[in-house]
Scaffold this motif. Structure first.
Motif, mmCIF file in Angstrom:
data_model
loop_
_atom_site.group_PDB
_atom_site.id
_atom_site.type_symbol
_atom_site.label_atom_id
_atom_site.label_comp_id
_atom_site.label_asym_id
_atom_site.label_seq_id
_atom_site.Cartn_x
_atom_site.Cartn_y
_atom_site.Cartn_z
ATOM 1 N N VAL A 350 15.571 7.133 4.728
ATOM 2 C CA VAL A 350 16.684 6.254 4.361
ATOM 3 C C VAL A 350 16.870 5.170 5.427
ATOM 4 C CG1 VAL A 350 19.168 6.126 3.953
ATOM 5 C CG2 VAL A 350 17.851 8.016 2.994
ATOM 6 N N TYR A 351 16.778 5.557 6.696
ATOM 7 C CA TYR A 351 16.853 4.565 7.775
ATOM 8 C C TYR A 351 15.767 3.493 7.601
ATOM 9 C CZ TYR A 351 20.154 7.210 10.734
ATOM 10 O OH TYR A 351 21.259 7.827 11.254
ATOM 11 N N ALA A 352 14.556 3.932 7.313
ATOM 12 C CA ALA A 352 13.433 2.991 7.166
ATOM 13 C C ALA A 352 13.650 2.034 6.014
ATOM 14 C CB ALA A 352 12.132 3.764 6.975
ATOM 15 N N SER A 353 14.371 2.466 4.972
ATOM 16 C CA SER A 353 14.573 1.596 3.805
ATOM 17 C C SER A 353 15.374 0.345 4.155
ATOM 18 C CB SER A 353 15.246 2.370 2.663
ATOM 19 O OG SER A 353 16.586 2.711 2.977
ATOM 20 N N SER A 354 16.010 0.326 5.332
ATOM 21 C CA SER A 354 16.696 -0.885 5.788
ATOM 22 C C SER A 354 15.723 -2.040 5.971
ATOM 23 C CB SER A 354 17.407 -0.627 7.127
ATOM 24 O OG SER A 354 18.325 0.429 7.025
ATOM 25 N N PHE A 355 14.439 -1.718 6.173
ATOM 26 C CA PHE A 355 13.432 -2.732 6.474
ATOM 27 C C PHE A 355 12.515 -3.008 5.286
ATOM 28 C CE2 PHE A 355 14.746 -0.563 10.301
ATOM 29 C CZ PHE A 355 15.045 -1.618 11.160
ATOM 30 N N ALA A 356 12.890 -2.484 4.103
ATOM 31 C CA ALA A 356 12.079 -2.669 2.898
ATOM 32 C C ALA A 356 12.220 -4.099 2.367
ATOM 33 C CB ALA A 356 12.492 -1.662 1.826
ATOM 34 N N PRO A 357 11.245 -4.585 1.625
ATOM 35 C CA PRO A 357 11.286 -5.980 1.159
ATOM 36 C C PRO A 357 12.438 -6.296 0.216
ATOM 37 C CG PRO A 357 9.378 -4.794 0.252
ATOM 38 C CD PRO A 357 9.965 -3.928 1.309
ATOM 39 N N ASP A 358 12.774 -5.391 -0.705
ATOM 40 C CA ASP A 358 13.819 -5.703 -1.684
ATOM 41 C C ASP A 358 15.177 -5.962 -1.032
ATOM 42 O OD1 ASP A 358 12.173 -5.777 -3.848
ATOM 43 O OD2 ASP A 358 13.061 -4.081 -4.891
ATOM 44 N N PRO A 359 15.686 -5.066 -0.166
ATOM 45 C CA PRO A 359 16.987 -5.360 0.447
ATOM 46 C C PRO A 359 16.967 -6.586 1.345
ATOM 47 C CG PRO A 359 16.032 -3.379 1.416
ATOM 48 C CD PRO A 359 15.215 -3.714 0.213
ATOM 49 N N ILE A 360 15.844 -6.825 2.027
ATOM 50 C CA ILE A 360 15.776 -7.995 2.904
ATOM 51 C C ILE A 360 15.781 -9.280 2.075
ATOM 52 C CG2 ILE A 360 14.283 -9.243 4.505
ATOM 53 C CD1 ILE A 360 13.553 -6.571 5.756
ATOM 54 N N GLU A 361 15.032 -9.289 0.977
ATOM 55 C CA GLU A 361 15.021 -10.473 0.111
ATOM 56 C C GLU A 361 16.390 -10.674 -0.530
ATOM 57 O OE1 GLU A 361 13.101 -13.861 -1.437
ATOM 58 O OE2 GLU A 361 12.658 -12.478 0.211
ATOM 59 N N TYR A 362 17.035 -9.585 -0.891
ATOM 60 C CA TYR A 362 18.390 -9.631 -1.462
ATOM 61 C C TYR A 362 19.374 -10.218 -0.450
ATOM 62 C CZ TYR A 362 22.659 -7.729 -3.677
ATOM 63 O OH TYR A 362 23.892 -7.568 -4.256
ATOM 64 N N ARG A 363 19.265 -9.780 0.802
ATOM 65 C CA ARG A 363 20.133 -10.311 1.862
ATOM 66 C C ARG A 363 19.863 -11.802 2.092
ATOM 67 N NH1 ARG A 363 19.302 -6.595 6.935
ATOM 68 N NH2 ARG A 363 20.636 -8.208 7.854
ATOM 69 N N ARG A 364 18.596 -12.161 2.042
ATOM 70 C CA ARG A 364 18.246 -13.570 2.226
ATOM 71 C C ARG A 364 18.904 -14.429 1.138
ATOM 72 N NH1 ARG A 364 13.505 -14.554 4.905
ATOM 73 N NH2 ARG A 364 12.568 -12.709 3.923
#
Length: 777
Positions: A350-364
């Motif tokens: 779950v911690y690692a999922s912070s660095f996944a592409p989908d949430p990062i693109e969503y944040r962008r």
């Protein structure tokens, strides 16, 4: 103050209690004495006690201020006034009090103020923005232990402490705090803190998912006494890991080099994420964390658990992050060391999922990339029952205040929508390739999507998601196998299924029915007509919507006995209140398609490209690798085509779990730049769009303002210009020449090649349930 000192040597016989209190404070606690002096000045001024204005004027001359205002104007600083030396004026202040207030009232005031001073240790702790977890917990415990605190403090002081605790642990969002301060008392926060795990000197929060659940729980509980429908609504046993646990984990394992990967482009993130996840899962937790995890397992022993993300940004008023981070089920069985290893492995993932592409693109996309995201974790007991070797709820699902896609003109947006399934709720929130949830509008439960028995059977749920306690795994099994495993004693089975007898539905009379001899179809007909469940969910939604001041989205589950609330957040809504008028007299040769199934309001204009995944070409692919390559091509086109100037059209259910042959495998970062997604039904190869309203995938489309439409070319009422979609092989070669061999599968159609300077428009009128796509220009 000299008078007070001199009084100490005199007799205390017949002295008022307040004078004895003051005399003791002279020798014991000047800080409290001077605070009481300040409070008394304010109190006397408030009641306009004679003489107090002279004391205040002596300290802070108002005449001098008025003179300065006349000479220099309002923008000149006020005079500082005399130093506040309490020991010089305290005798005068209390002589005025003695002349204007009864001894009993003065004594009551002093006792109350002294209580508040002792309690101020909590407010002082909370005023330290980054007060360590252990300090805050200790201050809360002391506060509640010394006094029945909220009964001896003013409303303003109580609110201030509540806000301080909310700000420290749950959210800094003012919309959230303005609601929560009225529902979450300090005593409730005390019970929550008993279940909080985090670095002892840390200052993390519980994260958005936990904050949403806690607020929803307290709102529901506050209404229970006067609302029968809410009396059996509860929440599962939960534990909370603070958000700074992620940072401690990173620092403990020296993984700081991954912190700034969020600034890489999406292709680099996609490429590096599997390795980052591997590194996280191979890393270690500090001894303090391992001990805390062990205690959690002791508390939650005996039932499976789910380890859920609860990031600071998640489930907020601004962004939901639906399905962006991981939530992982654990059987919680085996030896203590095995269970602990499973839990740590899940938390690391779950911690690692912070660095996944989908949430990062969503944040962008949301302008949140620079925010220092932290990951709290919510650990819950899974709601359900053990059926042989399986564990699962009787049913679970999601419910929404607003129904954004209505299958009947008699259903209003405010009637809401539920997606409900037997078993774990994953089949309700995730798109599945080969199965269907039940869709129910709580405001119109009798109006179902499938009006005929034939359609209700064809589009019914066949499989359930379960936890296999023997293999310690998450499994999907046929529902009939679960019923067989339970020997027909599956809790609530008589409310879940109908019997198909010769093409007619017959509802079970009770749990005494012989289910194993019947042709069962999951319909939830009896649940809707014979129980309060739909009314309960409708009331939960109504109460939460009213308290939140906006539409909400909740997840729920039931063990066949009670209704459990699992999650609550503001609902992402479509701005479709405006009327859409479809143009008249559109030239026939300019119309590309029409549709009249499940149409919502919306207009898409200025489209320059259509990316068309050909159903025939896609079904001709023979390997999973080739099918996944189609998703990669869509991803690349999503990056290179002009944002919101193209639409995606293709077969089946995009972004679903299950058989990849029945839908294009994509995630949020693969499609987030498109203006519209159109899912095409193609009966020959069983490509049938699923009404995904309420899934994480659908919420992504809503939040990104990506319009959605299911298209049924085989329907008599649908027009579909096949020759238009048969073109477009050359542009794919021009744009992505490395995928030349897929030119017959993925077609990029440039609108201006058909009409000089033309663009595509799609008008969707939800009121008349009509949609038309045509070329302008």
């Amino acid at each position: 103050m000299e008078k007070l000192r001199n009084r100490k040597s005199g007799s205390t016989h017949s002295k008022p209690e307040w004078k004895i209190i003051l005399e003791n404070l002279v020798y014991q606690d000047h800080a409290i004495l001077f605070s009481i002096c300040r409070r008394m000045i304010i109190y006397l001024d408030r009641i306009k006690a004679p003489g107090i204005s002279a004391v205040i004027e002596k300290l802070n001359p108002s005449a001098e201020h008025r003179k300065r205002v006349q000479n220099y104007g309002q923008n000149w600083p006020k005079p500082k006034g005399s130093p506040f030396n309490a020991h010089e004026i305290i005798d005068d202040v209390f002589e005025i009090a003695d002349s204007n207030i009864s001894d009993t009232e003065i004594s009551d005031l002093l006792r109350n103020w002294i209580h508040q001073e002792h309690q101020s240790v909590l407010s002082r702790t909370l005023e330290r923005r980054h007060a360590p977890l252990t300090d805050v917990i200790e201050a809360v415990k002391k506060y509640l232990k010394l006094f029945n605190a909220e009964k001896v403090m003013s409303r303003g002081e109580i609110t201030g402490l509540r806000v301080g605790l909310l700000y420290r642990f749950l959210s800094e969002n003012l919309r959230y705090i303005n609601i929560a301060k009225d529902y979450i008392p300090i005593s409730a926060m005390d019970k929550i803190l008993d279940r909080v795990i985090g670095p002892a000197r840390g200052n993390g929060k519980l994260g958005g998912k936990s904050a949403g659940l806690i607020l929803a729980r307290e709102i529901i509980f506050s209404k229970r006494k006067t609302n029968r429908l809410l009396q059996d609504v509860t929440t599962p046993k939960s534990r909370f890991l603070t958000s700074d646990g992620l940072l401690e984990f990173i620092h403990y394992n020296a993984l700081e080099e991954f912190v700034f990967t969020k600034y890489q482009n999406v292709e680099e993130i996609e490429q590096s994420f599997p390795f980052i996840e591997y590194i996280f899962k191979s890393s270690h937790f500090p001894p303090e964390s391992i001990y805390a995890f062990s205690k959690i397992l002791d508390d939650l022993e005996g039932k499976p658990i789910i380890v859920r993300s609860s990031s600071l940004l998640e489930d907020s008023f601004e962004a939901s992050f639906s399905g962006k981070y991981k939530s992982l089920f654990l059987s919680n069985s085996g030896s203590k060391s095995e269970r602990l290893a499973q839990l740590m492995n899940a938390i690391a993932e779950v911690y690692a999922s912070s660095f996944a592409p989908d949430p990062i693109e969503y944040r962008r996309e949301k302008g949140m990339l620079d925010f220092r995201e932290e990951m709290g974790i919510l650990i819950q007991q899974v709601v359900g029952n053990q059926i042989g070797k399986y564990y699962l709820p009787s049913f679970a699902g999601v419910a929404f205040t607003y129904n954004e896609f209505r299958w009947s003109s008699r259903i209003k947006r405010e009637d809401g929508i539920m997606r409900i399934v037997a078993g774990l709720g994953t089949r309700a929130v995730d798109r599945t390739i080969d199965d269907y949830p039940a869709l129910i509008s709580p405001g119109q439960p009798g109006l179902r999507v499938n009006q005929t028995t034939k359609d209700a059977i064809r589009y019914s749920q066949q499989y359930v998601d379960v936890i296999d306690l023997e293999t310690n795994s998450f499994e999907t099994v046929r529902f009939e196998d679960i019923v067989a495993e339970s020997k027909g004693n599956f809790p609530g089975l008589d409310m879940i299924v109908s019997f198909n007898r010769g093409g007619t539905f017959v509802e079970p009379v009770s749990m005494m029915s012989d289910f194993l001899k019947e042709d069962m179809v999951i319909t939830f007909n009896s649940l809707a007509s014979k129980t309060d469940l739909i009314d309960q969910i409708k009331e939960v939604i109504r109460v939460l919507t009213e308290s939140y001041g906006c539409p909400v989205d909740v997840e729920f589950a039931s063990n066949g006995n009670k209704l459990y609330l699992l999650q609550c957040r503001p609902q992402s809504s479509i701005d479709n209140d405006h009327d859409v008028t479809i143009p008249v007299n559109i030239p026939e040769d300019r119309i590309i398609f029409t549709e009249n199934h499940f149409v919502n309001n919306g207009i898409v204009e200025g489209i320059e490209y259509v990316v068309y995944v050909c159903p025939v070409g896609y079904s001709a692919l023979t390997t999973e690798e080739e099918m996944k390559m189609v998703g990669k091509i869509v991803n690349r086109l999503n990056q290179v085509l002009p944002r919101r100037k193209f639409i995606l059209i293709g077969p089946g259910r995009w972004g679903s779990k299950g058989d990849i042959k029945l839908g294009v495998s994509v995630g949020y970062s693969d499609i987030n730049n498109t203006a519209m997604l159109i899912e095409e039904a193609f009966e020959k190869d069983n490509y049938v769009p699923e009404l995904s309203f309420g899934t994480h995938f659908f919420q992504d489309l809503v939040e990104a303002d990506i319009k959605y439409l299911p298209l049924y070319p085989g329907s008599d009422a649908t027009f579909f210009r096949e020759e238009f979609f048969a073109t477009g092989t050359q542009p794919l070669r021009d744009i992505l020449n490395e995928f030349d061999e897929f030119a017959d599968v993925v077609r990029v159609i440039k609108i201006s090649d058909h009409v000089m300077g033309g663009t595509l428009s799609v008008f969707m009128d939800g009121e008349s349930r009509r949609a038309v796509a045509f070329i302008k220009g």
